[in-house]
Design a protein around this motif. Sequence first.
Motif: not given
Length: 91
Positions: A27-33, A39-52
């Motif tokens: 993450y790089i952006g506005p200051r976090l509280a 760890s919620s940033i690490a979880v949100s970093d995962t993405r759905q796997e597109p076909f092929a």
Amino acid sequence: MTDFYHLDADDTSVVIDTAGSQPVLLYIGPRLANGFDLSSIAVSDTRQEPFACKPEEAPLSLLPLIAAGHTGEPGLEVHRHGVSWDTFPKV
């Protein structure tokens, strides 16, 4: 030892994940509280796997390397007079 490093300025935050073999910029952006669950940033970093597509995408590393699966320009280029090889340093 913590897996996350949280760096703050007046209005900006940077979060680096060191759990893997290479440090990853999460993450790089506005200051976090204060007390934000990094760890919620690490979880949100995962993405759905597109076909092929490759089942696992290379992380956005501070030093992207071909050996780590990065398909773009490497962060470190070396050569040995035409003999193919690649580096995979560990932190």
